[in-house]
Design a protein around this motif. Structure first.
Motif, PDB file in Angstrom:
ATOM      1  N   GLY A  62       0.801  -1.226   0.000  1.00 43.62           N
ATOM      2  CA  GLY A  62       0.000   0.000   0.000  1.00 43.62           C
ATOM      3  C   GLY A  62       0.829   1.268   0.000  1.00 43.62           C
ATOM      4  O   GLY A  62       0.289   2.366   0.215  1.00 43.62           O
ATOM      5  N   GLY A  63       2.142   1.135  -0.218  1.00 45.18           N
ATOM      6  CA  GLY A  63       3.013   2.307  -0.223  1.00 45.18           C
ATOM      7  C   GLY A  63       3.275   2.873   1.159  1.00 45.18           C
ATOM      8  O   GLY A  63       3.671   4.038   1.310  1.00 45.18           O
ATOM      9  N   LEU A  64       3.065   2.065   2.201  1.00 44.31           N
ATOM     10  CA  LEU A  64       3.232   2.531   3.584  1.00 44.31           C
ATOM     11  C   LEU A  64       4.499   1.969   4.229  1.00 44.31           C
ATOM     12  O   LEU A  64       4.641   2.004   5.448  1.00 44.31           O
ATOM     13  CB  LEU A  64       2.013   2.124   4.424  1.00 44.31           C
ATOM     14  CG  LEU A  64       0.640   2.564   3.891  1.00 44.31           C
ATOM     15  CD1 LEU A  64      -0.464   2.071   4.815  1.00 44.31           C
ATOM     16  CD2 LEU A  64       0.584   4.083   3.740  1.00 44.31           C
ATOM     17  N   ARG A 437      -4.873  -5.481   6.034  1.00 46.24           N
ATOM     18  CA  ARG A 437      -5.264  -5.512   4.624  1.00 46.24           C
ATOM     19  C   ARG A 437      -6.697  -6.039   4.542  1.00 46.24           C
ATOM     20  O   ARG A 437      -7.004  -7.103   5.088  1.00 46.24           O
ATOM     21  CB  ARG A 437      -4.322  -6.404   3.816  1.00 46.24           C
ATOM     22  CG  ARG A 437      -4.755  -6.552   2.347  1.00 46.24           C
ATOM     23  CD  ARG A 437      -3.649  -7.143   1.488  1.00 46.24           C
ATOM     24  NE  ARG A 437      -3.188  -8.421   2.018  1.00 46.24           N
ATOM     25  CZ  ARG A 437      -2.045  -9.006   1.633  1.00 46.24           C
ATOM     26  NH1 ARG A 437      -1.268  -8.407   0.748  1.00 46.24           N
ATOM     27  NH2 ARG A 437      -1.696 -10.164   2.140  1.00 46.24           N
ATOM     28  N   THR A 470      -2.528   5.776   9.210  1.00 40.67           N
ATOM     29  CA  THR A 470      -2.433   6.107   7.786  1.00 40.67           C
ATOM     30  C   THR A 470      -3.127   5.018   6.967  1.00 40.67           C
ATOM     31  O   THR A 470      -3.175   3.857   7.376  1.00 40.67           O
ATOM     32  CB  THR A 470      -0.966   6.226   7.324  1.00 40.67           C
ATOM     33  OG1 THR A 470      -0.260   5.048   7.723  1.00 40.67           O
ATOM     34  CG2 THR A 470      -0.301   7.436   7.933  1.00 40.67           C
ATOM     35  N   THR A 471      -3.618   5.414   5.802  1.00 43.38           N
ATOM     36  CA  THR A 471      -4.316   4.490   4.911  1.00 43.38           C
ATOM     37  C   THR A 471      -3.804   4.682   3.487  1.00 43.38           C
ATOM     38  O   THR A 471      -3.514   5.810   3.071  1.00 43.38           O
ATOM     39  CB  THR A 471      -5.833   4.736   4.950  1.00 43.38           C
ATOM     40  OG1 THR A 471      -6.294   4.612   6.299  1.00 43.38           O
ATOM     41  CG2 THR A 471      -6.580   3.729   4.086  1.00 43.38           C
ATOM     42  N   SER A 472      -3.683   3.582   2.756  1.00 41.97           N
ATOM     43  CA  SER A 472      -3.192   3.655   1.384  1.00 41.97           C
ATOM     44  C   SER A 472      -4.214   4.356   0.499  1.00 41.97           C
ATOM     45  O   SER A 472      -5.412   4.395   0.826  1.00 41.97           O
ATOM     46  CB  SER A 472      -2.922   2.249   0.849  1.00 41.97           C
ATOM     47  OG  SER A 472      -4.122   1.501   0.777  1.00 41.97           O
ATOM     48  N   ASP A 474      -5.653   3.455  -2.138  1.00 43.86           N
ATOM     49  CA  ASP A 474      -6.751   2.596  -2.607  1.00 43.86           C
ATOM     50  C   ASP A 474      -7.616   2.072  -1.466  1.00 43.86           C
ATOM     51  O   ASP A 474      -8.517   1.245  -1.693  1.00 43.86           O
ATOM     52  CB  ASP A 474      -6.211   1.430  -3.430  1.00 43.86           C
ATOM     53  CG  ASP A 474      -5.304   0.504  -2.619  1.00 43.86           C
ATOM     54  OD1 ASP A 474      -5.141   0.735  -1.398  1.00 43.86           O
ATOM     55  OD2 ASP A 474      -4.742  -0.445  -3.199  1.00 43.86           O
ATOM     56  N   SER A 478      -4.178  -0.358   5.739  1.00 38.38           N
ATOM     57  CA  SER A 478      -4.162   0.641   6.817  1.00 38.38           C
ATOM     58  C   SER A 478      -3.069   0.278   7.805  1.00 38.38           C
ATOM     59  O   SER A 478      -2.761  -0.911   8.004  1.00 38.38           O
ATOM     60  CB  SER A 478      -5.512   0.695   7.530  1.00 38.38           C
ATOM     61  OG  SER A 478      -6.539   1.073   6.637  1.00 38.38           O
TER      62      SER A 478
END
Length: 734
Positions: A62-64, A437, A470-472, A474, A478
C-alpha cells in the motif's frame, strides 16, 4: 597414483609455468568478471522474516513501507547553560528549508520541541528504500554541518538509520583493516617458524590471498542468485585466510617429508606427486566437507546466512583448486631451483649444502602428552569429556537476541547523537506498526477498529500514548503506528508486543471480517528474527550431523569413525558455545575482551559457530585420521598407528591451529559485538579442537576402539593379513 589430485599435480609439476600463469589468469578473470557484473545487494524485501516481515510486505503493497529517516537534534552547547529557544527555532527553520531542497529528501516534518524545552528536533524522511538511505545521506549530513557552522552557540547534529548504518560500515571497514594488519604478519611469522624459509613461508600466504581475491570476484557473480547482504567479503576474508593457509601448509609439510625421505633420489616432480597422493586427497576431502557443511546454512532461509554460506563455499573450493594446481607447480619450480643451486656448488668444487632434516615423528611436547594417553586411555577420555561437558554447561542458560541498534559502538558519532535524541525524545526509541489488509469497502470499519485499538492502549504505561493512523490511496491497506518509549530489548517493549498481538489486536481489528493483520515495527523485527533462528537451529544441526557422518564414512569407509566424528564435533562446539555464554552473557570479562555485555548472544552466532566449526574440524579430522589409516593400511597395528599418526601430524595441526586462532582472534577485537562474539567463539573452538579433541579425546577413543575403528571396511584387515603373510628376508649368517 592415478586419482585426480595426483594427475593434476603431475601435470602442474611437469608444466610449472603453465600452472602458475594459468592460476594468475584464473584469479584475474574471476575478479574481472565479478567487477563487470557488479554485486547484487540484498534489498529490504530479502530481510523480511516471520510476522514482522509479512507485515512489512503488506505495508509496502500500500506504499506505507518504512523509509529511511534522519533526525536533526538541536541542543545547547555543553557548558553554555539552557537552550536558547529562539536561536534553536531559527536553526530548525534553516535546517528544514535546506533539507527540503535536496533531491534525496521526500519530506521534512515540522520542528518538535522536547517536553522540557532542552532540545528541538527536525525529522527528515528520505526518498528510496530503507536500506539504501546510507548511500544517499551525505548531502543531508553536509547541510547539518553547514547549519552547525552558522550557529556556533548551539549543538546541531544528525542521527538516524542511514547515518548510523554508514557509521557502522565505516567502523567495520576500519576494524577489518586493523585485523589484516595483525593477522597477516602473525601468520607469516608462524609460517617462518614452521618452515625456516622465507620462500616456503610466503607460498601459503600468497596462495591464500590470491584465493580470497578470486573468491571475491566469484561472489559478485553468485550474488545475482544469492543476494549479498554486505558481509560476504568479510566471511571470505575470515574463512579464506584460515583454510587457504591450512591446505597449503598440510601439502607443503608432506612434500618436505617426502623430499627428506627420498634423500635426493627422486626428482622434484616425483616428490610432488607423492605429496599429492596423500595430502592432496585429504585436501579435497576436507574442502568438500567445509563446503557441504557451509551449504547447510541455506536451510536457515535467511539472506544473511545465504550470503555467509556462499562466501564460505566459494573461498574454500577456490583454496582447494589452488592447492591442486598452482601449488604443485610452485613446489616443482622451487625444487628445480634448489637442484640447480646444488649443481652449481658441485661445479665450483664446493661440498653439498647440508640439508635440514625433517622429523616425521612426534615432537617432545607431543610425545609427553601422548604418553599418558597411551597408558591410560580410559582415564584420559573420562577426564577430558567431563571437562568439556562442564565447559558446555552454561549453554543451558543461553539467551539469543538480535543485536539491535542500541548495541552498536559509541565510537560512532551518530550513536552518541542517538543516545542524546532518545534521552530528549524517549518515544522515538522504538515502535509497533499494526498493519491491516482488507477490501476497500471495509476501510471505514478497519479505521474504526484501529482507532479503538489506539484508545485501548493509550493509557498503557509501556507505550507513549501517541499514535498515527495512515491508509493507502486505494483504501485497502491501513497502518496504526504506536510509539514505544523503551528500547526493543527491554521487557516492557517485548511484553507490549505480546499483548498487542495476543489481546488488543484480536479484540479490535480481529473482529473485522476478512481482514488480514500483522504487527511489525522495530520491536517485532527484534523479536521475530531470534524466533526464526531458534526454529531453524535443530534442522541445521541435524543436517550438519548427517553431513559430518556421511563425509567421514565416505573418506574412511568406516561407520564407527563417522559416529566418532559426530561426537567430537558436538563436544567441541558445545564447549566453545558454553565458554562464549560464560564470557559474553555476563559482565566479569568486559574489561578483558573490551565489550559491554548485552546479557545475551547474537542470534547468528551459534549457527555460524556450529556450521563453520563443523567444517573446519573436518580439516583436522581428515588429516589426522588419514595419517593413522595410512599407517594401518601398511600393516601397522592400530594402537601403534594411532600414536604414530597423531604424533606425525601434531606439528602441522598445531601450526595450522595457530594460524586459524590468529585470524579468528583478530576478529574478536572488532567493535561490533556480534562480530566480536563470532571471532572469540571460533578462536576458542579451534584451540579446543586442535589441542584437546585431537590430542586427547580422539586418540583415547581410537585406542579403546582398536580394530573396531575401521568397521565395516575390510581394507585395514586385508592389509594386515598381507603384511603377516609376506615372506620375511633371510637372516644373514656368520
Amino acid at each position: 597414483m592415478k586419482n585426480l589430485p595426483v594427475r593434476m599435480a603431475r601435470w602442474s609439476a611437469a608444466h610449472p609455468w603453465r600452472g602458475i600463469v594459468g592460476w594468475f589468469v584464473f584469479v584475474v578473470l574471476c575478479l574481472g568478471i565479478g567487477i563487470s557484473v557488479g554485486t547484487n545487494a540484498a534489498t529490504t524485501e530479502d530481510f523480511r522474516i516471520g510476522e514482522a516481515g509479512r507485515g512489512e510486505a503488506i505495508a509496502a503493497e500500500g506504499g506505507l513501507q518504512q523509509r529511511p529517516v534522519e533526525h536533526v537534534l538541536i541542543t545547547a552547547k555543553p557548558g553554555t547553560g539552557k537552550l536558547d529557544i529562539a536561536a534553536a527555532d531559527s536553526a530548525a527553520a534553516d535546517i528544514a528549508a535546506r533539507m527540503a531542497k535536496l533531491p534525496e529528501v521526500l519530506s521534512v516534518a515540522d520542528p518538535v520541541r522536547s517536553a522540557d524545552n532542552t532540545a528541538v528536533r527536525v525529522t527528515v524522511t528520505m526518498n528510496g528504500p530503507e536500506l539504501e538511505g546510507k548511500e544517499h545521506v551525505d548531502p543531508l549530513i553536509e547541510q547539518t554541518a553547514a547549519v552547525q557552522k552558522a550557529n556556533p552557540g548551539l549543538r546541531v547534529e544528525e542521527t538516524g538509520s542511514p547515518s548510523i548504518s554508514k557509521g557502522v560500515d565505516k567502523l567495520r571497514g576500519d576494524d577489518l583493516s586493523r585485523t589484516e594488519m595483525i593477522a597477516l604478519p602473525v601468520t607469516l611469522i608462524t609460517l617462518l617458524l614452521v618452515f625456516s624459509s622465507v620462500a616456503m613461508a610466503l607460498v601459503p600466504l600468497l596462495l591464500a590471498l590470491s584465493s580470497i581475491a578470486a573468491a571475491v570476484g566469484l561472489s559478485m557473480v553468485a550474488s545475482h542468485v544469492f543476494p549479498d547482504n554486505g558481509i560476504g567479503t568479510n566471511v571470505i576474508l575470515l574463512i579464506g585466510l584460515a583454510v587457504g593457509v591450512d591446505y597449503t601448509l598440510f601439502y607443503l609439510k608432506r612434500e618436505r617429508e617426502e623430499r627428506a625421505r627420498a634423500g635426493g633420489r627422486l626428482s622434484p616432480q616425483a616428490v610432488v606427486e607423492l605429496a599429492a597422493a596423500t595430502s592432496g586427497r585429504a585436501v579435497v576431502v576436507s574442502g568438500l566437507a567445509v563446503a557441504v557443511s557451509s551449504a547447510t546454512l541455506y536451510l536457515a532461509d535467511d539472506v544473511i546466512f545465504s550470503s555467509i554460506a556462499t562466501g564460505a563455499i566459494l573461498v574454500t573450493l577456490v583454496a582447494v583448486v589452488s592447492s591442486l594446481t598452482v601449488l604443485p607447480a610452485l613446489l616443482a619450480k622451487l625444487g628445480m631451483r634448489a637442484e640447480r643451486r646444488a649443481e652449481r656448488r658441485a661445479a665450483r668444487g664446493l661440498a653439498p649444502k647440508k640439508q635440514k632434516t625433517h622429523k616425521t615423528g612426534p615432537g617432545r611436547l607431543t610425545a609427553a602428552v601422548l604418553r599418558p594417553v597411551a597408558k591410560h586411555p580410559i582415564a584420559t577420555l573420562t577426564v577430558t569429556v567431563v571437562g568439556l561437558l562442564a565447559l558446555a554447561a552454561p549453554v543451558l542458560g543461553l539467551k539469543l537476541t538480535d543485536m539491535g541498534r542500541e548495541t552498536h559502538s559509541r565510537s560512532i558519532v551518530a550513536m552518541q547523537v542517538y543516545d542524546r535524541l532518545n534521552a530528549a525524545y524517549p518515544e522515538l526509541k522504538s515502535m509497533h506498526q499494526v498493519v491491516v489488509r482488507a477490501d476497500a469497502d471495509r476501510s471505514p470499519e478497519v479505521t474504526a477498529a484501529l482507532r479503538e485499538l489506539a484508545a485501548a492502549v493509550k493509557d498503557d504505561s509501556r507505550l507513549s500514548g501517541t499514535s498515527q493512523l495512515t491508509t493507502s490511496p486505494d483504501k485497502r491497506i491501513s497502518m496504526l503506528q504506536l510509539q514505544v518509549p523503551h528500547y526493543v530489548s527491554s521487557d516492557k517493549a517485548q511484553s507490549s508486543l505480546k499483548d498487542i498481538r495476543d489481546t488488543y489486536l484480536p479484540e479490535t481489528v480481529g473482529q473485522v471480517q476478512g481482514a488480514e493483520t500483522a504487527v511489525t515495527g522495530d520491536v517485532a523485527r527484534y523479536t521475530d528474527y531470534p524466533t526464526h533462528q531458534e526454529q531453524k537451529l535443530p534442522l541445521i544441526i541435524g543436517a550438519l550431523l548427517l553431513v559430518t557422518f556421511v563425509m567421514t564414512v565416505w573418506a574412511f569407509r568406516s561407520v564407527v569413525l563417522g559416529l566418532v566424528g559426530i561426537v567430537l564435533n558436538l563436544l567441541s562446539a558445545a564447549a566453545s558455545l558454553g565458554i562464549l555464554v560464560m564470557v559474553f552473557q555476563h559482565t566479569w570479562a568486559e574489561g578483558l575482551v573490551d565489550f559491554n555485555s548485552t546479557g545475551s548472544i547474537g542470534t547468528r552466532v551459534p549457527l555460524f559457530l556450529f556450521v563453520i566449526l563443523f567444517g573446519l574440524s573436518m580439516d583436522y579430522q581428515v588429516f589426522v585420521i588419514s595419517r593413522i589409516r595410512e599407517a594401518a593400511l601398511h600393516g601397522v597395528p592400530t594402537r601403534k598407528a594411532v600414536i604414530e599418526g597423531i604424533g606425525s601430524s601434531a606439528g602441522v595441526v598445531t601450526s595450522a591451529a595457530a594460524v586459524m586462532v590468529t585470524v579468528f582472534a583478530s576478529f574478536a577485537a572488532l567493535h561490533l559485538i556480534e562480530m566480536k562474539q563470532i571471532g572469540f567463539s571460533l578462536a576458542v573452538a579451534v584451540l579446543l579442537d586442535a589441542f584437546v579433541i585431537r590430542m586427547l579425546v580422539l586418540p583415547s577413543m581410537m585406542l579403546l576402539l582398536g580394530e573396531a575403528n575401521w568397521w565395516p571396511s575390510r581394507g585395514v584387515r586385508r592389509a594386515r593379513r598381507t603384511t603377516e603373510q609376506a615372506p620375511r628376508p633371510l637372516e644373514s649368517v656368520g
